[in-house]
Scaffold this active site. Structure first.
Site, PDB file in Angstrom:
ATOM      1  CG  LEU A 142      -1.997  -1.014   1.376  1.00 35.07           C
ATOM      2  CD1 LEU A 142      -2.754  -0.818   2.692  1.00 35.07           C
ATOM      3  CD2 LEU A 142      -2.961  -0.950   0.211  1.00 35.07           C
ATOM      4  CG  ASP A 143       0.520   4.267  -2.952  1.00 36.03           C
ATOM      5  OD1 ASP A 143       1.350   3.461  -3.410  1.00 36.03           O
ATOM      6  OD2 ASP A 143      -0.363   4.810  -3.633  1.00 36.03           O
ATOM      7  NE  ARG A 144       6.135   8.152   3.240  1.00 34.71           N
ATOM      8  CZ  ARG A 144       7.177   8.101   4.056  1.00 34.71           C
ATOM      9  NH1 ARG A 144       7.010   8.097   5.363  1.00 34.71           N
ATOM     10  NH2 ARG A 144       8.398   8.070   3.572  1.00 34.71           N
TER      11      ARG A 144
END
Length: 305
Positions: A142-144
């Site tokens: 997942l993106d940050r």
């Protein structure tokens, strides 16, 4: 003169398990000091490391009051150390996988330039606390700034099975997105070919078959004057797919400056991985995890008539 508590086992902790019985009321620390041939610091260490059990439950309080007849067990082996997790909550764990709920702002795994605390590093420490040889393996990311449900494997074999059969194993994968503007269509599908620029920014190519095919389905959950809340289903899982596709339809994810957002009604990116349902890679059992909609995502709609 009071009677000394009786011991139902040998004194000391030479055996794997030492069983004692309280004959009269006493504080746990005092009881152990009277029964064991060990110094005060040594006895405190037993308590601190979860090696003392009262009627089957681990007890760490020095002043816990024992009642006559209660059984106290001292185990030679320490309980596995618990590793505090920052920005993570474990939803499920077995010998093959770990499923977590990741907070916004936490990296899934460090890049070459970033060595800060990540979900990967924390979970590696978590499994090694129980098994020094334990490891975890990245399955997806997942993106940050995207929060929500993620899965990790505990062996390379399970990782490969999950990645090689992802489309068949995953039964449901949905997100919620808080986006700018009033989305008119109640349902919709966005399809494009995604490419990555030299500045590492994903974009939809204007040419068919030029890049990776990406398909995103969305359903309107709530529409306001300035923002809309969408349920988003991924048919494909490309890098930044939802963020690019929301920009493509003129409704960028709030807080996503990289992909066209100008509004920040909440102090984070408005994207959350809500549901992950999949067949267990070993048992085949269907598991489903729903982390709900972050309460913050409703804030922009409050006060609107």
């Amino acid at each position: 003169m009071s009677k000394k508590p009786k011991s139902a086992g040998p004194r000391g902790t030479g055996s794997p398990e030492n069983r004692l019985t309280a004959a009269e009321p006493a504080e746990l620390l005092s009881f152990l000091l009277a029964q064991l041939n060990q110094g005060r610091n040594s006895v405190k260490s037993l308590l601190a490391h979860g090696q003392v059990f009262v009627d089957g439950r681990a007890e760490t309080k020095y002043n816990f009051m024992l009642e006559p007849g209660q059984t106290v067990i001292i185990r030679k082996e320490r309980a596995p150390e618990t590793v505090p997790l920052a920005g993570l909550a474990i939803l499920h764990e077995d010998e093959h996988i770990i499923v977590v709920n990741k907070d916004s702002g936490l990296l899934s795994i460090a890049t070459d330039k970033e060595t800060e605390l990540t979900a990967y590093r924390q979970l590696n420490a978590h499994v090694r606390a129980a098994d020094p040889k334990g490891r975890i393996f990245i399955v997806h990311r997942l993106d940050r700034d995207t929060s929500g449900v993620m899965m990790f494997a505990k062996s390379e074999a399970v990782q490969q099975k999950l990645q090689n059969n992802w489309q068949d194993i995953v039964q449901e994968r949905s997100y919620v997105a808080l986006v700018e503007g009033t989305v008119k269509k109640s349902v919709g599908t966005v399809k494009s070919w995604l490419k990555e620029s030299s500045t590492l920014r994903m974009y939809s190519s204007p040419h068919p078959n030029d890049g990776q095919l990406a398909v995103t389905h969305y359903k309107l959950l709530q529409a306001g004057k300035q923002f809309s809340l969408l349920e988003v289903h991924l048919e494909t899982g490309r890098k930044n797919q939802i963020r690019v596709h929301m920009q493509d339809i003129g409704h960028p994810v709030v807080g996503d400056k990289k992909y066209g957002s100008r509004a920040k009604p909440i102090p984070r990116l408005g994207l959350h991985a809500r549901v992950l349902a999949f067949e267990h890679p070993v048992s085949g059992k269907l598991l489903r995890f729903d982390t709900g909609i972050p309460k913050l995502f409703y804030n922009p709609f409050r006060g609107e008539k």
